[in-house]
Design a protein around this motif. Structure first.
Motif, mmCIF file in Angstrom:
data_model
loop_
_atom_site.group_PDB
_atom_site.id
_atom_site.type_symbol
_atom_site.label_atom_id
_atom_site.label_comp_id
_atom_site.label_asym_id
_atom_site.label_seq_id
_atom_site.Cartn_x
_atom_site.Cartn_y
_atom_site.Cartn_z
ATOM 1 N N UNK A 39 30.096 35.538 33.449
ATOM 2 C CA UNK A 39 29.468 35.634 33.250
ATOM 3 C C UNK A 39 27.583 37.079 34.318
ATOM 4 N N UNK A 40 27.209 37.902 33.280
ATOM 5 C CA UNK A 40 27.125 39.341 34.728
ATOM 6 C C UNK A 40 26.477 38.423 36.144
ATOM 7 N N UNK A 94 38.033 25.671 26.511
ATOM 8 C CA UNK A 94 39.157 25.269 26.980
ATOM 9 C C UNK A 94 39.852 26.571 28.264
ATOM 10 N N UNK A 95 40.845 26.904 26.701
ATOM 11 C CA UNK A 95 41.680 27.072 26.621
ATOM 12 C C UNK A 95 41.253 28.845 27.865
ATOM 13 N N UNK A 96 40.613 29.871 27.121
ATOM 14 C CA UNK A 96 39.757 30.435 27.304
ATOM 15 C C UNK A 96 39.492 30.491 29.010
ATOM 16 N N UNK A 97 38.648 29.660 29.058
ATOM 17 C CA UNK A 97 38.096 29.242 30.113
ATOM 18 C C UNK A 97 39.134 29.425 31.122
ATOM 19 N N UNK A 98 39.901 28.464 31.408
ATOM 20 C CA UNK A 98 41.470 28.845 32.205
ATOM 21 C C UNK A 98 42.120 29.987 32.174
ATOM 22 N N UNK A 119 30.438 35.068 24.248
ATOM 23 C CA UNK A 119 30.581 36.343 24.573
ATOM 24 C C UNK A 119 31.539 36.601 25.607
ATOM 25 N N UNK A 120 31.241 35.584 26.447
ATOM 26 C CA UNK A 120 32.334 35.555 28.424
ATOM 27 C C UNK A 120 33.164 35.120 27.179
ATOM 28 N N UNK A 121 34.240 34.389 26.273
ATOM 29 C CA UNK A 121 35.111 34.109 25.992
ATOM 30 C C UNK A 121 36.295 35.381 25.527
ATOM 31 N N UNK A 122 34.995 36.134 25.310
ATOM 32 C CA UNK A 122 35.779 37.264 24.335
ATOM 33 C C UNK A 122 35.992 38.568 24.583
#
Length: 283
Positions: free
Chosen positions: A203-204, A246-250, A195-198
């Motif tokens: 996170x709220x 990892x790509x989305x986290x970065x 959900x966070x990546x999307x």
């Protein structure tokens, strides 16, 4: 026919590893930490390590010396790291036939000169409860880290000095626990999920505390290996999924101004030291 070089190699492989003793009046943690740090400078060697903590009487010290001397007499002269602070015990240990490295005596005289004072010679100060307030703060930090592990609780989140965020299995929990136990840092940690990546947002519950957040990443192959040990042959552990997370986290760290680091090839001690420096945290 076996060559001379092969015989030498075989003999080297059969040679027993050097025995290393870590001796202390207290837990032995300091002797282990400093001694092992020095040993890392000899990566071609393997060692047989023996820690003997709580050497509190001269009788115990003599027994330890007897063990060391027996090995030396058998042709296996040990390396001995000692942080014993009690003078009579240090004197006995230093008479052993091992390669004696006194990690205490090497520096205490310089400190006594600088401070114009005599060292107390009392054991147990580094890892005991000699400083009750500091010790209690570390225990409080451990309890906080346990309660706030992996996003389990958002209670009193504002008290956190640090909030670690990362995809699953990037080292959040061991880092938070190390910072708590060793440095008394109130550290929470949150996993980043689909959900966070999307929505490319933290996170709220963390949004009011972005300034306290620090992100961890890894290498896709390394993360996949770690996840395979936990859930083999699953999408969760696949290289494609690890690369995606990892790509989305970065990207999330960049877009939200969250400092981050790649933890793939770093020990928990190195990760923690880097975080303390970059976030300007201290106990």
């Amino acid at each position: 026919m076996t060559s001379t070089s092969e015989l030498k190699t075989t003999g080297a492989e059969r040679a027993p590893a050097p025995v290393v003793f870590f001796l202390s009046n207290s837990t032995g943690i300091t002797a282990e930490t400093l001694g092992n740090t020095l040993l890392t400078q000899f990566p071609g060697h393997r060692f047989e390590r023996r820690t003997i903590p709580f050497i509190t009487t001269t009788e115990e010290a003599r027994r330890v010396v007897g063990t060391i001397d027996s090995l030396a007499a058998a042709g296996r002269r040990p390396i001995v790291f000692s942080t014993a602070v009690t003078r009579d015990i240090r004197a006995i240990l230093s008479q052993s036939k091992g390669h004696f490295v006194d990690l205490y005596d090497a520096h205490i005289a310089q400190l006594e000169s600088a401070l114009q004072a005599t060292a107390s010679g009392e054991p147990g100060k580094a890892h005991g409860v000699g400083d009750a307030i500091r010790y209690q703060s570390r225990m409080t930090a451990v309890e906080y880290a346990m309660e706030h592990d992996d996003g389990q609780s958002i209670r009193a989140l504002g008290r956190a000095a640090l909030i670690l965020i990362a995809p699953s299995r990037c080292g959040k929990t061991p880092t938070a626990m190390y910072l708590a136990l060793q440095h008394g840092i109130l550290a929470a940690n949150f996993p980043l999920i689909e959900e966070d990546f999307s929505r490319q947002s933290l996170p709220d519950p963390l949004l009011p505390y972005i300034h306290k957040c620090f992100g961890l990443t890894s290498l896709p192959v390394r993360l996949s290996q770690i996840r395979q040990e936990r859930r083999p042959d699953t999408t969760y552990a696949s290289l494609a999924q690890c690369s995606y997370e990892l790509r989305n986290a970065e990207e999330m760290y960049r877009s939200n101004g969250v400092p981050s680091m790649n933890s793939a090839s770093m020990s928990v001690e190195e990760i923690s030291a880097t975080i303390l420096q970059r976030m300007q945290l201290s106990h």
